[in-house]
Design an enzyme around this catalytic site. Structure first.
Site, PDB file in Angstrom:
ATOM      1  N   GLU A 169      -5.663 -37.329 -67.788  1.00 25.84           N
ATOM      2  CA  GLU A 169      -4.793 -36.010 -67.878  1.00 25.84           C
ATOM      3  C   GLU A 169      -3.857 -36.399 -69.119  1.00 25.84           C
ATOM      4  OE1 GLU A 169      -2.418 -35.507 -64.493  1.00 25.84           O
ATOM      5  OE2 GLU A 169      -4.011 -35.400 -63.132  1.00 25.84           O
ATOM      6  N   ASP A 175       8.496 -33.051 -63.391  1.00 22.65           N
ATOM      7  CA  ASP A 175       8.509 -34.322 -63.883  1.00 22.65           C
ATOM      8  C   ASP A 175       9.733 -35.102 -64.071  1.00 22.65           C
ATOM      9  OD1 ASP A 175       5.760 -34.438 -64.945  1.00 22.65           O
ATOM     10  OD2 ASP A 175       6.387 -33.081 -66.627  1.00 22.65           O
TER      11      ASP A 175
END
Length: 258
Positions: free
Chosen positions: A47, A58
């Site tokens: 990724e 995140d």
């Protein structure tokens, strides 16, 4: 055949390992070197993070990496330029992971076209509403043979999970918890129950478990209950510390085996 589908068809649920890193770190021109190192070390697919100034899903490690990447000058256009330069070298599937705003700014059609030209196999867009995926992105992504990977969490209903399973292809990204990304030492019994519950649903798509995987215990737990594991924050932090992907991978594999 799309490389993601080919990988799962050939390997099935045989303990796959995927890594995430943020493009443009530790330096602007590091992307190719990181990918080459991962491929040499047998990582199954990668990724590649598109840095964004407001990465809501995140934790602090990946937020910091995104900030560094943006300061280094990374952009969507620059990333595609870098990926095209190594398209013939990198044979493992590449998935772009980024937020909707930069992709819309770049243009959906143009983004998908550039993905195909750069050898990208799919994308993960954490803040993409599912209806927008069905109505706007999926028809374009299908035209360019790209897989749009959707995330589920412990709070996602069974009805919603089955709807996602019916309308996506490639694999389903199982987020280990409802919190943001970040390394964890163990997966508690509640998370284990979640893994077993989804496993028992016998979904059509294979599943990968991510968020919190940083050591042998969490890796083995993920690989036991899904096709494999996705590691992000742990590798990102090691790459930031070492500035060298080979050394970062050495330390990662040691942490996963101890």
């Amino acid at each position: 055949m799309n490389k993601i589908n080919k990988l799962f068809l050939e390997r099935g649920d045989h303990r796959l390992l995927s890594l995430y890193f943020c493009a443009g770190t530790p330096t602007l021109e590091s992307t190719a070197d990181v990918l080459r190192a991962m491929q040499r070390r047998g990582i199954d697919f990668v990724e590649v993070g598109i840095p964004f100034s407001d990465p809501l899903a995140d934790g602090p490690v990946i937020q910091t990496a995104a900030t560094h990447a943006l300061r280094n000058g990374m952009s969507v256009a620059k990333l595609f330029q870098q990926l095209k330069a190594v398209k013939d070298e990198i044979t493992m599937p590449l998935i772009l992971m980024g937020y909707l705003n930069p992709i819309l700014h770049f243009g959906l059609e143009r983004f998908c076209q550039q993905c195909q030209e750069a050898g990208v196999s799919g994308m993960i867009i954490p803040d993409l509403p599912f209806n927008d995926y069905l109505e706007q992105l999926k028809p374009v992504a299908d035209r360019y043979d790209l897989r749009v990977i959707m995330l589920i969490t412990p709070e996602t209903s069974e009805e919603r999970i089955r709807f996602i399973d019916d309308h996506t292809d490639g694999f389903i990204y199982m987020v280990s918890s409802a919190s943001t990304t970040g390394a964890q030492q163990t997966f508690d019994e509640q998370k284990q129950d979640y893994f077993r519950r989804i496993d028992a649903m016998q979904l059509r798509n294979p599943r990968m478990i991510g968020f919190g995987i940083s050591n042998r215990q969490t890796l083995e737990s993920a690989q036991q209950h899904a096709a494999g594991a996705i590691i992000g924050s742990k590798f990102v932090s090691l790459l930031e510390e070492e500035k060298d992907p080979e050394k970062a991978l050495d330390r990662l594999f040691k942490a996963l085996s101890d």
